[in-house]
Design an enzyme around this catalytic site. Structure first.
Site, PDB file in Angstrom:
ATOM      1  N   GLY A  33       0.840  -1.186   0.000  1.00  0.00           N
ATOM      2  CA  GLY A  33       0.000   0.000   0.000  1.00  0.00           C
ATOM      3  C   GLY A  33       0.871   1.231   0.000  1.00  0.00           C
ATOM      4  O   GLY A  33       2.049   1.159   0.395  1.00  0.00           O
TER       5      GLY A  33
ATOM      6  N   CYS B 241       5.381  -6.151   1.645  1.00  0.00           N
ATOM      7  CA  CYS B 241       5.743  -4.729   1.709  1.00  0.00           C
ATOM      8  C   CYS B 241       5.026  -4.026   2.869  1.00  0.00           C
ATOM      9  O   CYS B 241       5.321  -4.316   4.024  1.00  0.00           O
ATOM     10  CB  CYS B 241       5.455  -4.072   0.361  1.00  0.00           C
ATOM     11  SG  CYS B 241       6.284  -2.485   0.187  1.00  0.00           S
ATOM     12  N   TYR B 242       4.064  -3.165   2.589  1.00  0.00           N
ATOM     13  CA  TYR B 242       3.323  -2.506   3.671  1.00  0.00           C
ATOM     14  C   TYR B 242       2.744  -3.550   4.635  1.00  0.00           C
ATOM     15  O   TYR B 242       2.747  -3.358   5.858  1.00  0.00           O
ATOM     16  CB  TYR B 242       2.193  -1.656   3.069  1.00  0.00           C
ATOM     17  CG  TYR B 242       1.402  -0.861   4.084  1.00  0.00           C
ATOM     18  CD1 TYR B 242       1.820   0.398   4.471  1.00  0.00           C
ATOM     19  CD2 TYR B 242       0.235  -1.381   4.647  1.00  0.00           C
ATOM     20  CE1 TYR B 242       1.097   1.131   5.408  1.00  0.00           C
ATOM     21  CE2 TYR B 242      -0.493  -0.665   5.582  1.00  0.00           C
ATOM     22  CZ  TYR B 242      -0.055   0.594   5.960  1.00  0.00           C
ATOM     23  OH  TYR B 242      -0.766   1.308   6.872  1.00  0.00           O
TER      24      TYR B 242
ATOM     25  N   HIS C   4       8.105  -7.329  -3.896  1.00  0.00           N
ATOM     26  CA  HIS C   4       6.817  -7.679  -4.524  1.00  0.00           C
ATOM     27  C   HIS C   4       6.933  -8.961  -5.348  1.00  0.00           C
ATOM     28  O   HIS C   4       7.478  -8.940  -6.439  1.00  0.00           O
ATOM     29  CB  HIS C   4       6.346  -6.526  -5.410  1.00  0.00           C
ATOM     30  CG  HIS C   4       5.892  -5.353  -4.610  1.00  0.00           C
ATOM     31  ND1 HIS C   4       4.617  -5.243  -4.136  1.00  0.00           N
ATOM     32  CD2 HIS C   4       6.560  -4.264  -4.173  1.00  0.00           C
ATOM     33  CE1 HIS C   4       4.508  -4.127  -3.428  1.00  0.00           C
ATOM     34  NE2 HIS C   4       5.674  -3.511  -3.435  1.00  0.00           N
TER      35      HIS C   4
ATOM     36  N   GLU D 223       4.488 -10.484  -6.770  1.00  0.00           N
ATOM     37  CA  GLU D 223       3.424 -10.580  -7.776  1.00  0.00           C
ATOM     38  C   GLU D 223       3.775  -9.945  -9.109  1.00  0.00           C
ATOM     39  O   GLU D 223       3.058 -10.109 -10.078  1.00  0.00           O
ATOM     40  CB  GLU D 223       2.125  -9.976  -7.214  1.00  0.00           C
ATOM     41  CG  GLU D 223       2.122  -8.457  -7.011  1.00  0.00           C
ATOM     42  CD  GLU D 223       2.768  -8.006  -5.699  1.00  0.00           C
ATOM     43  OE1 GLU D 223       3.490  -8.802  -5.074  1.00  0.00           O
ATOM     44  OE2 GLU D 223       2.574  -6.838  -5.309  1.00  0.00           O
TER      45      GLU D 223
ATOM     46  N   ASP E 121     -19.877  -9.972 -21.252  1.00  0.00           N
ATOM     47  CA  ASP E 121     -20.237 -10.113 -19.842  1.00  0.00           C
ATOM     48  C   ASP E 121     -21.716 -10.451 -19.640  1.00  0.00           C
ATOM     49  O   ASP E 121     -22.052 -11.369 -18.899  1.00  0.00           O
ATOM     50  CB  ASP E 121     -19.896  -8.835 -19.060  1.00  0.00           C
ATOM     51  CG  ASP E 121     -18.458  -8.413 -19.292  1.00  0.00           C
ATOM     52  OD1 ASP E 121     -17.663  -9.278 -19.709  1.00  0.00           O
ATOM     53  OD2 ASP E 121     -18.141  -7.235 -19.072  1.00  0.00           O
TER      54      ASP E 121
ATOM     55  N   LYS F 120     -11.969 -10.396 -16.377  1.00  0.00           N
ATOM     56  CA  LYS F 120     -12.458 -10.537 -17.750  1.00  0.00           C
ATOM     57  C   LYS F 120     -12.039 -11.865 -18.395  1.00  0.00           C
ATOM     58  O   LYS F 120     -12.855 -12.545 -19.019  1.00  0.00           O
ATOM     59  CB  LYS F 120     -11.911  -9.374 -18.594  1.00  0.00           C
ATOM     60  CG  LYS F 120     -12.483  -9.302 -19.988  1.00  0.00           C
ATOM     61  CD  LYS F 120     -13.790  -8.572 -19.952  1.00  0.00           C
ATOM     62  CE  LYS F 120     -14.422  -8.433 -21.302  1.00  0.00           C
ATOM     63  NZ  LYS F 120     -15.639  -7.619 -21.220  1.00  0.00           N
TER      64      LYS F 120
END
Ligand code: XMP
Length: 512
Positions: free
Chosen positions: A54, A81-82, A168, A170, A226, A368
């Site tokens: 964050g 991290c945060y 990170h 990710e 969708d 999506k």
């Protein structure tokens, strides 16, 4: 029961990315608010928790925090991290402001291949993005990795249940990041990785049946991916209790209404009605040239038509929407939390809030590309699932100037040719949007021995990742040439074709 992982959102742009990575590994994952209470969290029943990064600093007084008791639950936790800094702070460690912070690539040395670093070599290339750092780990923790200048980059508690990492995992710039997440999920938390879209479909069907009971559901179909997937899913749950409504607004592409009709009445046997309101839309658009006025008129007319039609459906209690996960997260952060979630995204051409229905949003947990996988699972055709985005105001914003029956006929015929030729092109899969635009200018030409004074069509063919930026496609000349000569020869009223070679920004994808 499926394994669920809860990702706490502390405002990082990466929370969604973490959720995706986890789901890609076959583990179901939900993003939750950072201040969720222990009891609420226990209600979700997660097998593991990830505290995301964050932008705030835990050293600031009002920075986002979490229910400290959650850390004492017997659930594996990974703080990123945060998330790591908060965990350290709440458990009695020390967090300090760095002199300069660390941004970008870094090399870390691990103290052994345990826990999240199981089967990994040291040093590891990672991606850092932080100002503060953990200067002393809480009691009962040990340092699991540090950078060459001795900054703590990873920590673990004695039981091997709680982990913190400063970098990170990710992002792609941490090459072993996926493996670190995998180790956490499977090695530390014992996840099974058996979550599939097939299971999602089965669970959704059960949930929809429970929610709806014997009421009716109205589903607005737009022709897009969708709403089509939502309709197919709800249909497989409650069949004829769902009444699908498709509004023909008169500014659709050639053949679109028939395609939808065939798919949903013949293949899917939906209780499906097409409301032909084209005359009402075209009348309302007469004489209008301003793009924003066109949008407003189309939006309002749609609401009126839909409202009338919905009112005629008996015992309808629910309105189905194809809301996706990014919409949910966006409206959550935009409105500051779940309390404002009642006002959800209205995908069906922007319906107002005062429609007297409860919302049924069976796709609100999906991204999506997951919606496409689900669509495949439900047997929807590839041609529909891979459709290019098409704007709500349709061809009205691709006819520059006034929209008339004649201009629509010309644009529809030109557009079909663009689509036909490009579908046959090997690079079609890389194209984001491709369409024709009818310009409000006439130009001189010569056909046979006769002088012509006719319309100009522009081709807009772009690549993009998210429609925020776009670039024009460097199509082979032969394809451009073929599209041009086919349009000029086959579409009456066009004697010139031009290619739009502008990128976004500074131009936009649509011309209006
Ligand atoms: P622009 O033209 O702003 O378009 O570069 C970005 C993306 O949004 C689509 N678009 C719309 N979609 N209603 C919609 O539902 C609209 O009024 C609208 N205007 C643009 C456009 O097709 C592109 O994908």
């Amino acid at each position: 029961m499926k394994d669920t992982v809860a990702v706490f959102d502390f405002g990082s742009q990466y929370s969604q990315l973490i959720a995706r990575r986890i789901r890609e590994m076959g583990v179901y994952c939900e993003i939750v608010r950072h201040d969720i209470s222990k009891d609420e969290l226990v209600g979700i029943g997660p097998v593991a928790v990830v505290l995301s990064g964050g932008p705030a600093s835990v050293l600031e007084p009002d920075s986002p925090s979490m229910d400290r008791e959650i850390l004492s639950l017997d659930i594996p936790i990974l703080g990123i991290c945060y998330g790591m800094q908060l965990m350290a702070q709440l458990l009695g460690g020390v967090v300090e402001k760095g002199r300069s912070g660390e941004y970008g690539p870094a090399l870390i040395e691990t103290t052994g291949s345990t826990g999240i670093f199981q089967d990994m070599e040291s040093p590891l290339h990672v991606w850092m993005s932080h100002g503060d750092h953990v200067a002393a780990v809480p009691e009962g923790f040990r340092v699991l990795a540090s950078t060459h200048d001795c900054l703590i980059s990873a920590m673990m508690d004695k039981a091997g249940r709680m982990f913190g990492i400063q970098f990170h995992p990710e992002v792609v710039h941490t090459p072993k990041g996926v493996e670190i997440i995998r180790n956490f999920l499977f090695h530390v938390a014992g996840c099974r990785g058996d979550w599939t879209m097939g299971r999602f479909a089965e669970e959704s069907v059960r949930r929809i049946r429970d929610t709806v009971g014997d009421s009716n559901v109205i589903c607005g179909l737009s022709g897009g991916v969708d709403s089509a997937v939502a309709a197919a899913l709800i249909n497989s749950a409650i069949g004829d209790q769902m009444k699908a409504i498709f509004v023909d607004n008169g500014v659709l592409r050639k053949g679109e209404v028939d395609e939808i009709r065939t798919l949903f009445t013949e293949d899917y046997k939906l209780d499906f009605r097409i409301v032909d309101a084209s005359a009402r839309f075209i009348d309302a658009l007469r004489g209008v040239t301003d793009p924003e006025r066109k949008r407003k008129i189309i939006g309002e007319t749609f609401i009126n038509v839909f409202r009338d039609e919905a009112a005629s459906v008996e015992s309808a209690r629910f309105l189905a929407q194809g809301t996706l996960y990014p919409d949910v997260v966006e409206s959550q952060s935009a409105h500051g939390g779940p309390s404002s979630m009642i006002k959800s995204h209205h995908n069906v051409g922007g319906l107002p809030d005062d429609l007297d229905f409860e919302l049924l949003e069976p796709l609100r947990e999906l991204f999506k590309d997951e919606v496409r996988v689900l669509g495949r699972e439900l047997g929807l055709p590839e041609s529909l699932l891979m459709r290019q985005p098409f704007p709500g105001p349709g061809l009205a914003v691709r006819i520059i100037g006034e929209v008339t029956e004649e201009s629509l006929a010309i644009l529809r015929d030109a557009d079909v040719i663009v689509q036909e030729e490009l579908r046959a092109y090997e690079g079609y899969g890389d194209i984001w949007q491709s369409f024709a635009v009818l310009l409000p200018v006439k130009s001189v030409g010569v056909m046979g021995d006769e002088r012509t004074y006719d319309n100009v069509v522009a081709l807009r063919i772009v690549t993009s990742l998210d429609a925020m930026t776009a670039d024009w496609v460097k199509l082979p000349y032969e394809i451009l040439g073929k599209i041009s000569s086919r349009i000029i020869n086959e579409v009456k009223g066009v004697n010139r074709v031009v290619y739009d070679i502008s990128s976004k920004p500074p131009s936009t994808i649509e011309w209006e």
